[in-house]
Structures are given as structure tokens and as C-alpha cells.
Scaffold this motif. Sequence first.
Motif, PDB file in Angstrom:
ATOM      1  N   ALA A 170       0.842  -1.213   0.000  1.00  0.00           N
ATOM      2  CA  ALA A 170       0.000   0.000   0.000  1.00  0.00           C
ATOM      3  C   ALA A 170       0.866   1.248   0.000  1.00  0.00           C
ATOM      4  O   ALA A 170       1.938   1.283   0.611  1.00  0.00           O
ATOM      5  N   TYR A 171       0.382   2.272  -0.696  1.00  0.00           N
ATOM      6  CA  TYR A 171       0.870   3.643  -0.513  1.00  0.00           C
ATOM      7  C   TYR A 171      -0.037   4.253   0.565  1.00  0.00           C
ATOM      8  O   TYR A 171      -1.186   4.594   0.293  1.00  0.00           O
ATOM      9  N   HIS A 172       0.491   4.395   1.774  1.00  0.00           N
ATOM     10  CA  HIS A 172      -0.320   4.764   2.952  1.00  0.00           C
ATOM     11  C   HIS A 172      -0.471   6.295   3.022  1.00  0.00           C
ATOM     12  O   HIS A 172      -0.004   6.939   3.961  1.00  0.00           O
ATOM     13  N   THR A 173      -1.147   6.881   2.038  1.00  0.00           N
ATOM     14  CA  THR A 173      -1.163   8.338   1.878  1.00  0.00           C
ATOM     15  C   THR A 173      -2.039   9.031   2.919  1.00  0.00           C
ATOM     16  O   THR A 173      -3.226   8.720   3.050  1.00  0.00           O
ATOM     17  N   TYR A 174      -1.440   9.993   3.636  1.00  0.00           N
ATOM     18  CA  TYR A 174      -2.153  10.837   4.593  1.00  0.00           C
ATOM     19  C   TYR A 174      -2.457  12.175   3.921  1.00  0.00           C
ATOM     20  O   TYR A 174      -1.565  13.000   3.728  1.00  0.00           O
ATOM     21  N   PHE A 175      -3.719  12.416   3.574  1.00  0.00           N
ATOM     22  CA  PHE A 175      -4.105  13.702   2.996  1.00  0.00           C
ATOM     23  C   PHE A 175      -4.389  14.706   4.114  1.00  0.00           C
ATOM     24  O   PHE A 175      -4.963  14.352   5.150  1.00  0.00           O
ATOM     25  N   SER A 176      -4.018  15.950   3.867  1.00  0.00           N
ATOM     26  CA  SER A 176      -4.345  17.037   4.798  1.00  0.00           C
ATOM     27  C   SER A 176      -5.714  17.589   4.440  1.00  0.00           C
ATOM     28  O   SER A 176      -5.942  18.007   3.295  1.00  0.00           O
ATOM     29  N   VAL A 177      -6.633  17.582   5.408  1.00  0.00           N
ATOM     30  CA  VAL A 177      -7.972  18.130   5.181  1.00  0.00           C
ATOM     31  C   VAL A 177      -8.287  19.170   6.257  1.00  0.00           C
ATOM     32  O   VAL A 177      -7.708  19.148   7.342  1.00  0.00           O
ATOM     33  N   THR A 178      -9.204  20.060   5.942  1.00  0.00           N
ATOM     34  CA  THR A 178      -9.528  21.145   6.873  1.00  0.00           C
ATOM     35  C   THR A 178     -10.311  20.628   8.076  1.00  0.00           C
ATOM     36  O   THR A 178     -10.005  20.953   9.220  1.00  0.00           O
ATOM     37  N   ASP A 179     -11.334  19.825   7.796  1.00  0.00           N
ATOM     38  CA  ASP A 179     -12.212  19.307   8.858  1.00  0.00           C
ATOM     39  C   ASP A 179     -12.781  17.985   8.359  1.00  0.00           C
ATOM     40  O   ASP A 179     -13.544  17.956   7.390  1.00  0.00           O
ATOM     41  N   ILE A 180     -12.411  16.881   9.008  1.00  0.00           N
ATOM     42  CA  ILE A 180     -12.796  15.544   8.541  1.00  0.00           C
ATOM     43  C   ILE A 180     -14.313  15.399   8.416  1.00  0.00           C
ATOM     44  O   ILE A 180     -14.805  14.673   7.550  1.00  0.00           O
ATOM     45  N   SER A 181     -15.069  16.130   9.243  1.00  0.00           N
ATOM     46  CA  SER A 181     -16.530  16.012   9.180  1.00  0.00           C
ATOM     47  C   SER A 181     -17.104  16.692   7.939  1.00  0.00           C
ATOM     48  O   SER A 181     -18.286  16.544   7.636  1.00  0.00           O
ATOM     49  N   GLU A 182     -16.260  17.449   7.212  1.00  0.00           N
ATOM     50  CA  GLU A 182     -16.698  18.136   5.992  1.00  0.00           C
ATOM     51  C   GLU A 182     -16.071  17.514   4.737  1.00  0.00           C
ATOM     52  O   GLU A 182     -15.997  18.160   3.688  1.00  0.00           O
ATOM     53  N   LYS A 256     -10.789   8.586  20.117  1.00  0.00           N
ATOM     54  CA  LYS A 256     -10.299   7.640  21.128  1.00  0.00           C
ATOM     55  C   LYS A 256      -8.997   6.977  20.697  1.00  0.00           C
ATOM     56  O   LYS A 256      -8.023   6.910  21.446  1.00  0.00           O
ATOM     57  N   LYS A 257      -8.968   6.502  19.454  1.00  0.00           N
ATOM     58  CA  LYS A 257      -7.771   5.832  18.942  1.00  0.00           C
ATOM     59  C   LYS A 257      -6.611   6.829  18.816  1.00  0.00           C
ATOM     60  O   LYS A 257      -5.460   6.495  19.079  1.00  0.00           O
ATOM     61  N   ALA A 258      -6.931   8.071  18.414  1.00  0.00           N
ATOM     62  CA  ALA A 258      -5.883   9.089  18.249  1.00  0.00           C
ATOM     63  C   ALA A 258      -5.137   9.311  19.563  1.00  0.00           C
ATOM     64  O   ALA A 258      -3.907   9.444  19.575  1.00  0.00           O
ATOM     65  N   LYS A 259      -5.880   9.323  20.661  1.00  0.00           N
ATOM     66  CA  LYS A 259      -5.253   9.559  21.971  1.00  0.00           C
ATOM     67  C   LYS A 259      -4.358   8.396  22.389  1.00  0.00           C
ATOM     68  O   LYS A 259      -3.468   8.560  23.217  1.00  0.00           O
ATOM     69  N   ALA A 260      -4.604   7.236  21.804  1.00  0.00           N
ATOM     70  CA  ALA A 260      -3.816   6.051  22.165  1.00  0.00           C
ATOM     71  C   ALA A 260      -2.560   5.899  21.302  1.00  0.00           C
ATOM     72  O   ALA A 260      -1.713   5.051  21.588  1.00  0.00           O
ATOM     73  N   ILE A 261      -2.429   6.719  20.256  1.00  0.00           N
ATOM     74  CA  ILE A 261      -1.258   6.628  19.369  1.00  0.00           C
ATOM     75  C   ILE A 261      -0.231   7.651  19.837  1.00  0.00           C
ATOM     76  O   ILE A 261      -0.471   8.854  19.803  1.00  0.00           O
ATOM     77  N   PRO A 262       0.937   7.196  20.310  1.00  0.00           N
ATOM     78  CA  PRO A 262       1.893   8.119  20.937  1.00  0.00           C
ATOM     79  C   PRO A 262       2.465   9.173  19.988  1.00  0.00           C
ATOM     80  O   PRO A 262       2.761  10.286  20.419  1.00  0.00           O
ATOM     81  N   ASP A 263       2.604   8.847  18.701  1.00  0.00           N
ATOM     82  CA  ASP A 263       3.201   9.820  17.779  1.00  0.00           C
ATOM     83  C   ASP A 263       2.131  10.503  16.927  1.00  0.00           C
ATOM     84  O   ASP A 263       2.342  10.817  15.755  1.00  0.00           O
ATOM     85  N   PHE A 264       0.990  10.766  17.569  1.00  0.00           N
ATOM     86  CA  PHE A 264      -0.141  11.365  16.867  1.00  0.00           C
ATOM     87  C   PHE A 264      -0.850  12.292  17.850  1.00  0.00           C
ATOM     88  O   PHE A 264      -1.162  11.894  18.970  1.00  0.00           O
ATOM     89  N   GLY A 265      -1.098  13.551  17.449  1.00  0.00           N
ATOM     90  CA  GLY A 265      -1.751  14.498  18.343  1.00  0.00           C
ATOM     91  C   GLY A 265      -3.203  14.120  18.623  1.00  0.00           C
ATOM     92  O   GLY A 265      -3.883  13.561  17.758  1.00  0.00           O
ATOM     93  N   ASP A 266      -3.686  14.435  19.821  1.00  0.00           N
ATOM     94  CA  ASP A 266      -5.032  14.029  20.235  1.00  0.00           C
ATOM     95  C   ASP A 266      -6.126  14.496  19.274  1.00  0.00           C
ATOM     96  O   ASP A 266      -7.105  13.786  19.043  1.00  0.00           O
ATOM     97  N   ASP A 267      -5.975  15.714  18.722  1.00  0.00           N
ATOM     98  CA  ASP A 267      -7.010  16.282  17.854  1.00  0.00           C
ATOM     99  C   ASP A 267      -6.634  16.260  16.372  1.00  0.00           C
ATOM    100  O   ASP A 267      -7.366  16.794  15.537  1.00  0.00           O
ATOM    101  N   GLU A 268      -5.511  15.633  16.052  1.00  0.00           N
ATOM    102  CA  GLU A 268      -5.042  15.698  14.667  1.00  0.00           C
ATOM    103  C   GLU A 268      -5.901  14.879  13.705  1.00  0.00           C
ATOM    104  O   GLU A 268      -5.867  15.108  12.497  1.00  0.00           O
ATOM    105  N   TYR A 269      -6.689  13.946  14.256  1.00  0.00           N
ATOM    106  CA  TYR A 269      -7.563  13.144  13.388  1.00  0.00           C
ATOM    107  C   TYR A 269      -8.535  14.021  12.610  1.00  0.00           C
ATOM    108  O   TYR A 269      -9.031  13.627  11.546  1.00  0.00           O
ATOM    109  N   LYS A 270      -8.811  15.227  13.133  1.00  0.00           N
ATOM    110  CA  LYS A 270      -9.763  16.129  12.467  1.00  0.00           C
ATOM    111  C   LYS A 270      -9.205  16.678  11.160  1.00  0.00           C
ATOM    112  O   LYS A 270      -9.965  17.162  10.319  1.00  0.00           O
ATOM    113  N   HIS A 271      -7.891  16.606  11.004  1.00  0.00           N
ATOM    114  CA  HIS A 271      -7.236  17.289   9.883  1.00  0.00           C
ATOM    115  C   HIS A 271      -6.530  16.332   8.932  1.00  0.00           C
ATOM    116  O   HIS A 271      -5.668  16.761   8.159  1.00  0.00           O
ATOM    117  N   MET A 272      -6.874  15.056   8.977  1.00  0.00           N
ATOM    118  CA  MET A 272      -6.236  14.094   8.093  1.00  0.00           C
ATOM    119  C   MET A 272      -7.216  13.019   7.654  1.00  0.00           C
ATOM    120  O   MET A 272      -8.233  12.775   8.304  1.00  0.00           O
TER     121      MET A 272
END
Length: 319
Positions: A170-182, A256-272
Motif C-alpha cells: 500500500a501507498y499509505h497516503t495521509y491527505f491534509s484536510v480542513t475538517d474531517i466532518s466536511e 479515542k484511537k488518536a489519543k492512544a497513538i503516541p506519535d499522533f496528536g489528540d485532535d489531529e484526526y480532524k485534519h487528516m
Amino acid sequence: MTNTSSSGEMVYVEHKKDINGFHKVILREVRGCSAEVYLYGAQVTSWKNEHGEELLFLSSKAIFKPPKAIRGGIPICFPQFGNHGSLEQHGFARNRTWTVDPDPPPFATISHNKAFIDLILKPSEEDAKIWPHRYEFRLRITLGPGGDLMLTSRIRNTNIDGKSFTFTFAYHTYFSVTDISEVRVEGLETLDYLDNLKKRERVTEQGDAITFESEVDKTYLSTPTKIAIIDHERKRTFVLRKDGLPDAVVWNPWDKKAKAIPDFGDDEYKHMLCVEAACVETPITLKPGEEWKGRQELSAVPSSYCSGQLDPQVVLQSG
């Protein structure tokens, strides 16, 4: 940072070291777009458009220290995607140091592309202990004049013992998005997927487009060659084109999962959002001397709206 040499000529490919001493390559194009590639993992960590806007997500907590993989950008998952058997999750290609390929094969590429780098990975003695096969993994990363980012992988079985080998990718591509809910993803509607949150249960996707309101980890099967990722808030659409990669993984860890990943910010899931060109369901098998090729091309285009609906065909054709 200048984009020109002392003679005033455009520098399309620049080799540098970061503050930790990691070797990286900066690709630039005339209009001002750029990409950054680390030799560690052969990983694209930045892709910017001509306005200097970052298009890939890189965690603020990403660890640039072996043997940790870099969290964000485009990690390369080989020789496995996922977590199976004795191999580490997503394989080892993403946390090995690659070398610049001294003798790349001819790639069918547009001749006016000047911003590209050829990298190669071969097995070390340590790797052979955990995955006892000989191979050559060649990767070309190209930044097109219009800002498109292309990754072409060639994996060849160089075993001399007559043995085939099998892998997933896989190419594990992380896209940058403004707000995941949008954000919505188009091109995967009505397809079957494996729900990795429910022991890979096979499900058929419902609805007209994929939107996000909770954790998602799905492997879509027999997917089209083009997928659109629409960031409504920024009025931007990413178009992912792929070849040789029949599956597509869609992943967001949510809160919940974001907070459990040590190299990932708690709120960063909103932007990827990860949308990954992959070959997972049916592994690839290569006999000695055989080669597999898998390619993905990313572009970012403005989105236009009509009563909140986007015609993905217009975007895909114009991209």
C-alpha cells in the motif's frame, strides 16, 4: 531558500540533510510546487502546491528516529499491509534507509518531467532473517510541472533458489484536510469492503458517497482507477489515480484511537484522512525474475459546487 543555482538556473532536485542528519531530497517545479522525500523509508513527507499550501498531513508528533516509521506523508507498506505473522505491521520498507538508484530502468514517463528521484531498496542480512527472499524494490517519485505527484514502484524477485514470494502493498497516503466532518470520498460507492474494525467482515457500501463521523478502517475491493477526496471547507478535491493496485484503504482513527497513538496528536484526526492505493485482498506472487509494477498519481484541483453536490466526473476529467 532559493530555487535557483548560482548560475540562475532552476534547481529541480536538491539533496539536503535535516536537523537530525537525515538525508532528504527536495523536488521543485517552475510554478512553485514542491515535494520532500526522505531516504529513510523512501517517504514523501511534504507535497505543496504553487501557493505553498501543504497537501499532505504530517503529525506534529512524528518521530524521525529509527526504527520508528514517520507518522504522515506517504509511507510505503511492503512486504505486507496490516499485521500478520512474524513481520512488523505494514512491513519493513517504511523504516529502512533507501539509496539513490545508480542504474534506474527506463520509466515510461513524460520527457519534460525534470523533478524526480529514483530510489532502491535491497534486502540486508537482517531483513533476510525475517523475510528470506532476495528482491529489488525500485521507486520513482516524480513531481509534474502542474504539481501532480507520481509514485511508481517496481518490485522484482531476484531469488536464486527458484522460490517465489508473495506480498501485499500500500501507498499509505495521509491527505491534509480542513475538517474531517466536511470531507467526502467519491468513487467507492456500492463497492464491497472488508471492515477492519469488525475482524475483516465483508460488507457492501451503502449511500452515494463516504462521509465521516466516527472511526473508519476499511479495505475497499475491486476499486476504480480514480477516487476523489473532496474537502468542502477548502473547496479542494484530491484526485487519486492508481494502476496495478485494485484495493483502496480508507482510515481515520477518530478521537479515542488518536489519543492512544503516541506519535499522533489528540485532535489531529480532524485534519487528516488516509486513502491508500493498495493490493491487500489478493496478494501478489512473483516467480524469480518476475516484476510487479504499481503506480499512484495524486493531483489537487479546485472544487466547484452546484447545490452542495459535486459532479465527480467533471473533477476527474478536468484533473
